[in-house]
Design a protein around this motif. Structure first.
Motif, PDB file in Angstrom:
ATOM      1  N   VAL A 332       0.854  -1.189   0.000  1.00 41.61           N
ATOM      2  CA  VAL A 332       0.000   0.000   0.000  1.00 41.61           C
ATOM      3  C   VAL A 332       0.885   1.232   0.000  1.00 41.61           C
ATOM      4  CG1 VAL A 332      -1.861   1.222   1.144  1.00 41.61           C
ATOM      5  CG2 VAL A 332      -1.755  -1.272   1.268  1.00 41.61           C
ATOM      6  N   SER A 333       1.154   1.745  -1.172  1.00 40.22           N
ATOM      7  CA  SER A 333       1.950   2.961  -1.331  1.00 40.22           C
ATOM      8  C   SER A 333       1.548   3.604  -2.641  1.00 40.22           C
ATOM      9  CB  SER A 333       3.454   2.638  -1.320  1.00 40.22           C
ATOM     10  OG  SER A 333       3.795   1.791  -2.396  1.00 40.22           O
ATOM     11  N   VAL A 334       2.039   4.787  -2.883  1.00 44.19           N
ATOM     12  CA  VAL A 334       1.824   5.441  -4.171  1.00 44.19           C
ATOM     13  C   VAL A 334       2.926   4.958  -5.099  1.00 44.19           C
ATOM     14  CG1 VAL A 334       1.708   7.644  -5.390  1.00 44.19           C
ATOM     15  CG2 VAL A 334       0.772   7.436  -3.074  1.00 44.19           C
ATOM     16  N   LYS A 335       2.529   4.316  -6.193  1.00 40.65           N
ATOM     17  CA  LYS A 335       3.505   3.618  -7.022  1.00 40.65           C
ATOM     18  C   LYS A 335       3.662   4.296  -8.381  1.00 40.65           C
ATOM     19  CE  LYS A 335       2.421  -0.777  -4.761  1.00 40.65           C
ATOM     20  NZ  LYS A 335       3.679  -0.941  -4.029  1.00 40.65           N
ATOM     21  N   ASN A 336       4.898   4.440  -8.789  1.00 47.14           N
ATOM     22  CA  ASN A 336       5.245   4.962 -10.106  1.00 47.14           C
ATOM     23  C   ASN A 336       6.235   4.011 -10.769  1.00 47.14           C
ATOM     24  OD1 ASN A 336       4.230   8.052 -10.113  1.00 47.14           O
ATOM     25  ND2 ASN A 336       5.030   7.543  -8.090  1.00 47.14           N
ATOM     26  N   ASP A 337       6.052   3.791 -12.051  1.00 41.64           N
ATOM     27  CA  ASP A 337       6.972   2.965 -12.844  1.00 41.64           C
ATOM     28  C   ASP A 337       7.478   3.840 -13.972  1.00 41.64           C
ATOM     29  OD1 ASP A 337       8.243   0.810 -14.260  1.00 41.64           O
ATOM     30  OD2 ASP A 337       6.437   0.646 -15.500  1.00 41.64           O
ATOM     31  N   VAL A 338       8.586   4.531 -13.733  1.00 36.23           N
ATOM     32  CA  VAL A 338       9.037   5.558 -14.675  1.00 36.23           C
ATOM     33  C   VAL A 338      10.432   5.245 -15.198  1.00 36.23           C
ATOM     34  CG1 VAL A 338       7.613   7.320 -13.570  1.00 36.23           C
ATOM     35  CG2 VAL A 338       9.987   7.010 -12.822  1.00 36.23           C
ATOM     36  N   SER A 339      10.768   5.900 -16.285  1.00 30.66           N
ATOM     37  CA  SER A 339      12.130   5.774 -16.810  1.00 30.66           C
ATOM     38  C   SER A 339      12.588   7.110 -17.354  1.00 30.66           C
ATOM     39  CB  SER A 339      12.204   4.711 -17.917  1.00 30.66           C
ATOM     40  OG  SER A 339      11.414   5.086 -19.032  1.00 30.66           O
ATOM     41  N   VAL A 340      13.879   7.323 -17.271  1.00 31.01           N
ATOM     42  CA  VAL A 340      14.534   8.498 -17.859  1.00 31.01           C
ATOM     43  C   VAL A 340      15.803   8.007 -18.544  1.00 31.01           C
ATOM     44  CG1 VAL A 340      13.638  10.141 -16.164  1.00 31.01           C
ATOM     45  CG2 VAL A 340      15.802   8.964 -15.714  1.00 31.01           C
ATOM     46  N   PRO A 341      16.392   8.819 -19.422  1.00 32.78           N
ATOM     47  CA  PRO A 341      17.692   8.420 -19.962  1.00 32.78           C
ATOM     48  C   PRO A 341      18.665   8.112 -18.820  1.00 32.78           C
ATOM     49  CG  PRO A 341      16.853  10.334 -21.139  1.00 32.78           C
ATOM     50  CD  PRO A 341      15.920  10.097 -19.981  1.00 32.78           C
ATOM     51  N   VAL A 342      19.473   7.090 -19.001  1.00 30.20           N
ATOM     52  CA  VAL A 342      20.381   6.665 -17.945  1.00 30.20           C
ATOM     53  C   VAL A 342      21.235   7.838 -17.439  1.00 30.20           C
ATOM     54  CG1 VAL A 342      22.315   5.131 -17.391  1.00 30.20           C
ATOM     55  CG2 VAL A 342      20.434   4.301 -18.816  1.00 30.20           C
ATOM     56  N   SER A 343      21.570   8.735 -18.334  1.00 34.61           N
ATOM     57  CA  SER A 343      22.404   9.878 -17.961  1.00 34.61           C
ATOM     58  C   SER A 343      21.697  10.840 -17.015  1.00 34.61           C
ATOM     59  CB  SER A 343      22.847  10.635 -19.219  1.00 34.61           C
ATOM     60  OG  SER A 343      21.713  11.103 -19.945  1.00 34.61           O
ATOM     61  N   ARG A 344      20.368  10.688 -16.827  1.00 31.33           N
ATOM     62  CA  ARG A 344      19.616  11.628 -15.987  1.00 31.33           C
ATOM     63  C   ARG A 344      19.011  10.954 -14.759  1.00 31.33           C
ATOM     64  NH1 ARG A 344      16.436  16.071 -19.538  1.00 31.33           N
ATOM     65  NH2 ARG A 344      16.838  17.211 -17.589  1.00 31.33           N
ATOM     66  N   VAL A 345      19.382   9.723 -14.489  1.00 32.71           N
ATOM     67  CA  VAL A 345      18.863   9.039 -13.304  1.00 32.71           C
ATOM     68  C   VAL A 345      19.270   9.773 -12.030  1.00 32.71           C
ATOM     69  CG1 VAL A 345      19.020   6.947 -11.910  1.00 32.71           C
ATOM     70  CG2 VAL A 345      18.684   6.764 -14.363  1.00 32.71           C
ATOM     71  N   THR A 346      20.508  10.203 -11.959  1.00 29.36           N
ATOM     72  CA  THR A 346      20.969  10.941 -10.779  1.00 29.36           C
ATOM     73  C   THR A 346      20.118  12.180 -10.565  1.00 29.36           C
ATOM     74  OG1 THR A 346      23.239  10.160 -11.037  1.00 29.36           O
ATOM     75  CG2 THR A 346      22.919  12.156  -9.742  1.00 29.36           C
ATOM     76  N   GLU A 347      19.845  12.896 -11.629  1.00 31.64           N
ATOM     77  CA  GLU A 347      19.021  14.103 -11.541  1.00 31.64           C
ATOM     78  C   GLU A 347      17.628  13.777 -11.007  1.00 31.64           C
ATOM     79  OE1 GLU A 347      17.178  17.563 -14.508  1.00 31.64           O
ATOM     80  OE2 GLU A 347      18.606  16.069 -15.276  1.00 31.64           O
ATOM     81  N   LEU A 348      17.031  12.687 -11.497  1.00 32.08           N
ATOM     82  CA  LEU A 348      15.713  12.280 -11.013  1.00 32.08           C
ATOM     83  C   LEU A 348      15.752  12.003  -9.517  1.00 32.08           C
ATOM     84  CD1 LEU A 348      12.782  11.258 -11.349  1.00 32.08           C
ATOM     85  CD2 LEU A 348      13.737   9.017 -11.969  1.00 32.08           C
ATOM     86  N   LEU A 349      16.740  11.239  -9.067  1.00 28.88           N
ATOM     87  CA  LEU A 349      16.825  10.882  -7.654  1.00 28.88           C
ATOM     88  C   LEU A 349      17.100  12.095  -6.774  1.00 28.88           C
ATOM     89  CD1 LEU A 349      18.848   7.540  -7.935  1.00 28.88           C
ATOM     90  CD2 LEU A 349      16.395   7.801  -7.490  1.00 28.88           C
ATOM     91  N   GLU A 350      17.756  13.104  -7.310  1.00 33.12           N
ATOM     92  CA  GLU A 350      18.068  14.296  -6.524  1.00 33.12           C
ATOM     93  C   GLU A 350      16.921  15.306  -6.510  1.00 33.12           C
ATOM     94  OE1 GLU A 350      22.946  14.330  -7.039  1.00 33.12           O
ATOM     95  OE2 GLU A 350      21.714  15.632  -8.301  1.00 33.12           O
ATOM     96  N   ARG A 351      16.175  15.415  -7.610  1.00 36.94           N
ATOM     97  CA  ARG A 351      15.123  16.432  -7.703  1.00 36.94           C
ATOM     98  C   ARG A 351      13.782  15.983  -7.129  1.00 36.94           C
ATOM     99  NH1 ARG A 351      14.718  18.576 -13.719  1.00 36.94           N
ATOM    100  NH2 ARG A 351      13.022  19.766 -12.706  1.00 36.94           N
ATOM    101  N   ALA A 352      13.472  14.714  -7.245  1.00 37.52           N
ATOM    102  CA  ALA A 352      12.139  14.239  -6.867  1.00 37.52           C
ATOM    103  C   ALA A 352      11.787  14.451  -5.387  1.00 37.52           C
ATOM    104  CB  ALA A 352      11.988  12.772  -7.252  1.00 37.52           C
ATOM    105  N   PRO A 353      12.705  14.228  -4.433  1.00 38.97           N
ATOM    106  CA  PRO A 353      12.310  14.381  -3.028  1.00 38.97           C
ATOM    107  C   PRO A 353      11.759  15.762  -2.688  1.00 38.97           C
ATOM    108  CG  PRO A 353      14.374  13.179  -3.172  1.00 38.97           C
ATOM    109  CD  PRO A 353      14.080  13.675  -4.558  1.00 38.97           C
TER     110      PRO A 353
END
Length: 459
Positions: A332-353
């Motif tokens: 029971v959580s809010v679930k997302n199944d997303v993808s970004v270019p591999v070069s931008r994974v760090t950016e996703l993990l840093e910006r999303a919080p």
């Protein structure tokens, strides 16, 4: 409809008619998001029976919902609530028709369970690389219909890249049989790709020819604590540069995921973890030594904080059990199944919080998954003192939209490997280009003009 029922029974026999006491599990999706009703649930045994059923349903104008192991995560195999649809389960079509060790192929029916296929080809010293947490229940037909991904995509690709040929029952009851073993066949449109990932809306996959590979000689598995997401990205680049195609998996996990699972193989607590695996064709220690060198360099420069390398199969399985337990631990959580270019994974993990905190103060991000191919399952839990169901009701839609907006602005996708089904249908219309939507509608209208195959899914 008494005549219709008798005709269905004549096609599949009494064994093919699912009794009411077994309906419940087949009318609800795996996450419990959707529950429908069905006129009846049938389990054909052969492709011929499927074809006859589809022809019969077309004659009466009755919609059909194909279903495999019912382990999908987007409601793609759940009927609606009208009670007018038929659920067509393929679980009795479970024959492995052939394993060809010379051609490295397996010809299998749609109802074969993924783990059973793994075990069958292993007896021939062969390997089928599609691997995911639901392997003990998911079926090949569903895997192909959703273009399943899993933990080995980095090296072997998604399901569509593992298929040489298909057998499909079309919406008019015709059978298109192209169970080709050819690695090269440049004779026009690659029609099989229309049905892979189509979630049973264009045709029902009844059998497939799948690519097999030699069994890896050795697996080298490491569980590593890294300084931050940027260090994880640097580790991925360094590992892939020195190990080329033998890097099979590269998975990210945060501290919260390990706390939820209740298992930590390292002595101290850290915030960011990587589970990676290399394979080698022979029982040598080249990859092992290269892995140890990479870890030693990371420890020296501070990007790696700690780690352990599995010394045997038992330790390897223990490490992978941590990764595979993350999703069930946060049902029971809010679930997302997303993808970004591999070069931008760090950016996703840093910006999303920051975005999550603005949208739902106190929410706890739990992103995990296939960092090596850009696919992050960005799940979000509520504050520890708030009922998870209430949190999802209050914030779920806003959080999903916030993450999707971020991902799409980064050139990503709102559905990396789970598909569309019912759950992501509105997102498809929101984010996909209008021309793409129109082309999808044209395909659906061409193949299934009466909208009888899995209606309400995708389109």
């Amino acid at each position: 409809m008494t005549d219709f029922l008798s005709q269905v029974q004549a096609i599949v026999g009494q064994q093919g008619m699912v009794t009411q006491d077994k309906y419940a599990a087949l009318l609800e999706d795996q996450r419990g998001y959707y529950r429908g009703e069905a006129r009846m649930i049938v389990q054909p045994r052969t492709t011929e029976e499927v074809a006859r059923l589809i022809t019969l349903c077309g004659r009466y104008g009755i919609p059909v919902v194909p279903q495999g192991g019912n382990s999908g995560l987007c409601g793609g195999a759940t009927p609606d609530q009208t009670g007018n649809q038929i659920v067509l389960c393929l679980s009795r079509m479970s024959a492995i028709r052939e394993i060809d060790p010379v051609n490295h192929t397996a010809t299998v029916e749609a109802g074969v369970i993924l783990q059973q296929l793994h075990e069958a080809v292993a007896r021939h010293d062969l390997f089928f690389p599609l691997d995911l947490g639901a392997k003990g229940s998911c079926q090949i037909g569903g895997n192909l219909s959703t273009n399943a991904g899993g933990i080995n995509v980095l090296r072997y690709g998604n399901a569509r890249e593992l298929v040489l040929g298909l057998e499909v029952v079309l919406p008019d009851g015709q059978v298109w049989s192209s169970l080709s073993k050819l690695r090269k066949d440049n004779t026009g449109y690659d029609l099989k790709q229309l049905f892979i990932g189509a979630e049973g809306t264009l045709g029902i996959i009844t059998a497939a020819v799948l690519k097999l590979f030699p069994t890896p000689g050795m697996r080298h598995t490491a569980f590593i604590a890294v300084k931050d997401p940027a260090a994880a990205s640097d580790l991925f680049i360094a590992t892939r540069r020195t190990n080329a195609d033998v890097l099979v998996s590269f998975e990210y996990m945060p501290r919260l995921a390990l706390d939820l699972v209740g298992n930590d193989p390292l002595n101290d607590r850290y915030e960011h973890y990587i589970l990676l695996e290399l394979i080698s064709g022979t029982e040598d220690n080249l990859q092992q030594q290269q892995l140890e060198d990479i870890l030693a360099q990371g420890l020296e420069d501070g990007s790696i904080l700690d780690g352990t390398i599995a010394q045997n199969d038992s330790q390897r399985e223990t490490l992978w059990q941590i990764r595979e337990s993350i999703s069930p631990a946060q049902r029971v959580s809010v679930k997302n199944d997303v993808s970004v270019p591999v070069s931008r994974v760090t950016e996703l993990l840093e910006r999303a919080p920051e975005i999550i905190e603005r949208t739902a103060p106190g929410a706890r991000p739990c992103p995990f998954g296939h960092i090596g191919d850009g696919n992050i399952h960005y799940n979000i839990l509520g504050p520890a003192d708030l009922d998870p169901k209430i949190f999802r009701q209050q914030y779920g839609e806003r959080l999903v939209n916030a993450i999707n907006d971020l991902v799409m602005s980064m050139g990503g996708s709102f559905s990396a490997e789970h598909g569309i089904g019912k759950l992501r249908r509105d997102d498809l219309y929101q984010y996909k280009d209008k021309i793409e939507i129109e082309l999808m509608k044209r395909l659906k209208a061409t193949f299934d003009p009466d909208n009888l195959l899995n209606p309400g899914k995708i389109i």
